[in-house]
Scaffold this active site. Structure first.
Site, mmCIF file in Angstrom:
data_model
loop_
_atom_site.group_PDB
_atom_site.id
_atom_site.type_symbol
_atom_site.label_atom_id
_atom_site.label_comp_id
_atom_site.label_asym_id
_atom_site.label_seq_id
_atom_site.Cartn_x
_atom_site.Cartn_y
_atom_site.Cartn_z
ATOM 1 N N GLY A 130 16.308 -124.949 21.390
ATOM 2 C CA GLY A 130 16.703 -126.358 21.465
ATOM 3 C C GLY A 130 17.758 -126.548 22.536
ATOM 4 N N LYS A 133 14.248 -114.515 28.930
ATOM 5 C CA LYS A 133 13.871 -113.198 28.357
ATOM 6 C C LYS A 133 12.660 -112.585 29.042
ATOM 7 C CE LYS A 133 12.246 -116.738 25.894
ATOM 8 N NZ LYS A 133 12.925 -117.973 25.513
ATOM 9 N N ASP A 174 6.599 -113.715 23.206
ATOM 10 C CA ASP A 174 7.989 -114.159 23.372
ATOM 11 C C ASP A 174 8.915 -113.254 22.548
ATOM 12 O OD1 ASP A 174 10.054 -116.451 23.979
ATOM 13 O OD2 ASP A 174 10.156 -116.135 21.811
ATOM 14 N N GLY A 176 5.786 -131.881 19.513
ATOM 15 C CA GLY A 176 6.611 -131.221 20.539
ATOM 16 C C GLY A 176 7.388 -130.013 20.025
ATOM 17 N N GLU A 192 23.204 -114.321 27.230
ATOM 18 C CA GLU A 192 23.266 -114.576 25.779
ATOM 19 C C GLU A 192 22.126 -115.473 25.289
ATOM 20 O OE1 GLU A 192 25.838 -113.399 23.338
ATOM 21 O OE2 GLU A 192 23.949 -113.932 22.394
ATOM 22 N N LYS A 199 11.945 -110.566 23.753
ATOM 23 C CA LYS A 199 13.307 -110.549 23.199
ATOM 24 C C LYS A 199 13.644 -109.163 22.646
ATOM 25 C CE LYS A 199 13.279 -115.492 22.366
ATOM 26 N NZ LYS A 199 12.818 -116.557 21.478
HETATM 27 N N1 LIG Z 1 13.986 -124.532 25.446
HETATM 28 C C1 LIG Z 1 14.635 -123.730 24.663
HETATM 29 O O1 LIG Z 1 14.922 -124.053 23.504
HETATM 30 C C2 LIG Z 1 15.023 -122.348 25.137
HETATM 31 C C3 LIG Z 1 15.728 -121.500 24.270
HETATM 32 C C4 LIG Z 1 16.175 -120.238 24.731
HETATM 33 C C5 LIG Z 1 15.861 -119.863 26.019
HETATM 34 N N2 LIG Z 1 15.132 -120.700 26.826
HETATM 35 C C6 LIG Z 1 14.833 -120.258 28.178
HETATM 36 O O2 LIG Z 1 15.508 -121.109 29.079
HETATM 37 C C7 LIG Z 1 14.764 -121.224 30.285
HETATM 38 C C8 LIG Z 1 14.492 -122.697 30.582
HETATM 39 O O3 LIG Z 1 13.758 -123.249 29.514
HETATM 40 P P1 LIG Z 1 13.540 -124.841 29.378
HETATM 41 O O4 LIG Z 1 13.003 -125.063 28.016
HETATM 42 O O5 LIG Z 1 14.743 -125.560 29.799
HETATM 43 O O6 LIG Z 1 12.371 -125.056 30.447
HETATM 44 P P2 LIG Z 1 11.848 -126.455 31.048
HETATM 45 O O7 LIG Z 1 12.240 -127.571 30.153
HETATM 46 O O8 LIG Z 1 10.413 -126.247 31.375
HETATM 47 O O9 LIG Z 1 12.689 -126.605 32.408
HETATM 48 C C9 LIG Z 1 12.446 -125.808 33.530
HETATM 49 C C10 LIG Z 1 13.211 -126.407 34.715
HETATM 50 O O10 LIG Z 1 13.027 -125.562 35.831
HETATM 51 C C11 LIG Z 1 12.661 -126.347 36.959
HETATM 52 N N3 LIG Z 1 11.817 -125.524 37.815
HETATM 53 C C12 LIG Z 1 10.621 -124.949 37.534
HETATM 54 N N4 LIG Z 1 10.167 -124.265 38.588
HETATM 55 C C13 LIG Z 1 11.095 -124.414 39.563
HETATM 56 C C14 LIG Z 1 11.195 -123.967 40.916
HETATM 57 N N5 LIG Z 1 10.238 -123.198 41.441
HETATM 58 N N6 LIG Z 1 12.278 -124.300 41.619
HETATM 59 C C15 LIG Z 1 13.245 -125.080 41.091
HETATM 60 N N7 LIG Z 1 13.209 -125.538 39.814
HETATM 61 C C16 LIG Z 1 12.137 -125.213 39.077
HETATM 62 C C17 LIG Z 1 11.938 -127.556 36.405
HETATM 63 O O11 LIG Z 1 12.016 -128.596 37.348
HETATM 64 P P3 LIG Z 1 11.377 -130.052 37.047
HETATM 65 O O12 LIG Z 1 12.193 -130.598 35.899
HETATM 66 O O13 LIG Z 1 11.576 -130.816 38.286
HETATM 67 O O14 LIG Z 1 9.959 -129.801 36.673
HETATM 68 C C18 LIG Z 1 12.743 -127.791 35.118
HETATM 69 O O15 LIG Z 1 13.829 -128.618 35.392
HETATM 70 C C19 LIG Z 1 13.508 -120.372 30.076
HETATM 71 O O16 LIG Z 1 13.720 -119.077 30.565
HETATM 72 C C20 LIG Z 1 13.376 -120.331 28.558
HETATM 73 O O17 LIG Z 1 12.681 -119.182 28.097
HETATM 74 C C21 LIG Z 1 14.722 -121.919 26.410
#
Ligand SMILES: NC(=O)c1ccc[n+]([C@@H]2O[C@H](COP(=O)([O-])OP(=O)(O)OC[C@H]3O[C@@H](n4cnc5c(N)ncnc54)[C@H](OP(=O)(O)O)[C@@H]3O)[C@@H](O)[C@H]2O)c1
Length: 436
Positions: free
Chosen positions: A303, A106, A202, A188, A130, A206
């Site tokens: 999640g 977002k 955030d 966490g 989505e 959205k």
């Molecule tokens: N978490 C949720 O519940 C949730 C819900 C809705 C939307 N989102 C969205 O989904 C997206 C991902 O969230 P997340 O929670 O999965 O984040 P996360 O756990 O921090 O994972 C980010 C991933 O991106 C990789 N990464 C970061 N910088 C990079 C780069 N420059 N090149 C290649 N890979 C890179 C990281 O690699 P490493 O693992 O090697 O560090 C990690 O695997 C975000 O936009 C977030 O806003 C998340």
């Protein structure tokens, strides 16, 4: 049978969920795609040797993003990195190379959505998003497809699970925000840097994704009235309850015909309003539209697996488009095609008309209440209820809480500018808006 190759950028929470869901539901997905399958071909991450939440063949993992973007076999790129850069550069590169994009980001869409959608239209590829709002709750699809025939008047939503968890716990346990936030971070549930969640940004991102879908206009985050949770105290929940309200972290978008209103702030809402019972980390979006009336969309807003549901559903939708040779023609249709977007006036926060909850900390002496009421009256703010509670304590302010009838935000802010400087006012006045 045909295989659609997917490349992932990111293997964190969401990326891991996507890997797991594509594996767990592979048969069902193949069935839904008429026999075609979806296969992950490459995954780019920052650190190759990091322990992962799911088992992944090490040969799939790379630290070279170009191994994904430059692979001609990959048709769909899932951007699951987060943040504006380098995500923007990678998404534009994927589009330029003719790949369809699915993103959960977002922050990226709020800041660079126009650029990305324009590039996708020009290149004839799909961009689906989505998971960017409401996690697993299919609100983007509901707005874009389910309500495509209707005119949306208002959207009121809880889209940040962390804020909702914090306010729900404050309501139930009567403890201060800082204490609950610290516990949530230790478990966490909240980020180490909570400002995106706690300060409302955030949710504002959205809202900037939702507003074009609802009202067909562009909006920038800087145009949204954004207030976070800091400054809300346990006492506010007790007063809210006494007046028949609960406090919820709302985003509100409203079509005024000549203009559009966009705001994000903790809000007093009546206990009988549907959103009042949305608790904990749950998200919900309430939509009021011309023909359907009220509708509400509810579920887990974040999640690993809930978010993966949204990402993988987008991958399936894009795959259907690819298989039907209609990709590039459907993304964001209805209200996001550039020709259909209108530049509409976004209301200035001062124009907001609302009821207010004002908590004053004042010197306990005769005439103070009359002074407050007089200043509010001079600014065309009329009082609905006044409550003063508690024991007088030497040297401590007494709390006076006022709810107002509908007033203009600019008048309320002007009145508080004077009131907060009075020698009889010992604490900065806490303002919360009431949604009726
Ligand atoms: N978490 C949720 O519940 C949730 C819900 C809705 C939307 N989102 C969205 O989904 C997206 C991902 O969230 P997340 O929670 O999965 O984040 P996360 O756990 O921090 O994972 C980010 C991933 O991106 C990789 N990464 C970061 N910088 C990079 C780069 N420059 N090149 C290649 N890979 C890179 C990281 O690699 P490493 O693992 O090697 O560090 C990690 O695997 C975000 O936009 C977030 O806003 C998340």
């Amino acid at each position: 049978m045909r295989t659609i190759s997917v490349g992932l950028l990111g293997l964190g929470n969401v990326g891991s969920g996507v890997v797991k869901l594509l594996a767990d539901n592979a048969d069902a997905i193949r069935h839904r795609l008429g026999g075609a399958s979806v296969a992950i071909r490459r995954i780019a991450v920052r650190e190759a040797d990091k322990p992962r939440l799911v088992d992944v063949q090490s040969s799939l993992i790379t630290t070279d993003v170009n191994a994904v973007l430059g692979d001609p076999e990959i048709e769909i790129v899932c951007e699951l990195i987060g943040g504006e850069e380098p995500a923007r550069t990678h998404v534009l590169e994927a589009i330029a190379r003719g790949k369809h994009v699915v993103t959960a980001n977002k922050a990226l869409l709020a800041a660079h959505g126009e650029e990305i959608f324009a590039a996708a239209e020009q290149r004839g590829v799909d961009v689906y998003y989505e998971a960017s709002v409401g996690g697993g709750v299919p609100i983007i699809r509901a707005l874009r497809e389910g309500l495509a025939s209707d005119r949306i008047d208002e959207l009121v939503a809880i889209v940040n699970g962390t804020s909702n968890f914090l306010l729900t716990t404050m309501t139930e346990e009567g403890r201060p925000l800082e204490e609950i936030l610290k516990e949530a971070q230790e478990k966490g549930y909240a980020e180490a840097d909570p400002s995106l969640d706690v300060d409302g940004w955030d949710a504002a991102h959205k809202l900037c994704v939702l507003i074009p879908l609802c009202f067909g206009t562009r909006i920038r985050v800087a145009q949204v009235l954004v207030e976070g949770l800091r400054g809300i105290e346990p006492i506010d929940f007790r007063y809210a309850e006494r007046f028949g309200y609960v406090i919820k972290p709302l985003v509100i978008g409203k079509d005024h015909g000549d203009s559009v209103e966009a705001r994000v702030h903790p809000t007093l809402i009546p206990r009988r309003f549907m959103l009042a019972s949305v608790n904990g980390v749950y998200n919900a979006v309430y939509v009021s539209s011309y023909a359907l009336g009220s509708s509400m969309y509810y579920g887990r807003g974040a999640g690993m697996m809930p978010t993966a549901v949204a990402v993988v559903s987008d991958v399936i939708e894009v795959s259907r488009n690819v298989l039907a040779s209609s990709a590039g023609g459907t993304s964001l249709r209805a209200s996001r095609r550039r020709g259909e977007m209108k530049e509409r006036r976004i209301r200035d926060p001062g124009e907001l008309s609302s009821r207010y909850y004002l908590r004053f900390g004042v010197v306990d002496k005769p005439g103070v209440l009359a002074q407050l009421a007089g200043l509010l009256g001079e600014h065309e703010i009329s009082i609905s209820e006044v409550v003063q509670e508690g024991q007088r304590q030497e040297g401590k302010p007494v709390t006076v809480v006022v709810t107002t009838h509908r007033a203009l935000e600019r008048n309320v802010q002007a009145a508080l500018g004077i009131i907060n400087d009075l020698p009889t006012v010992l604490e900065k006045t806490r303002l919360l808006r009431i949604f009726d």
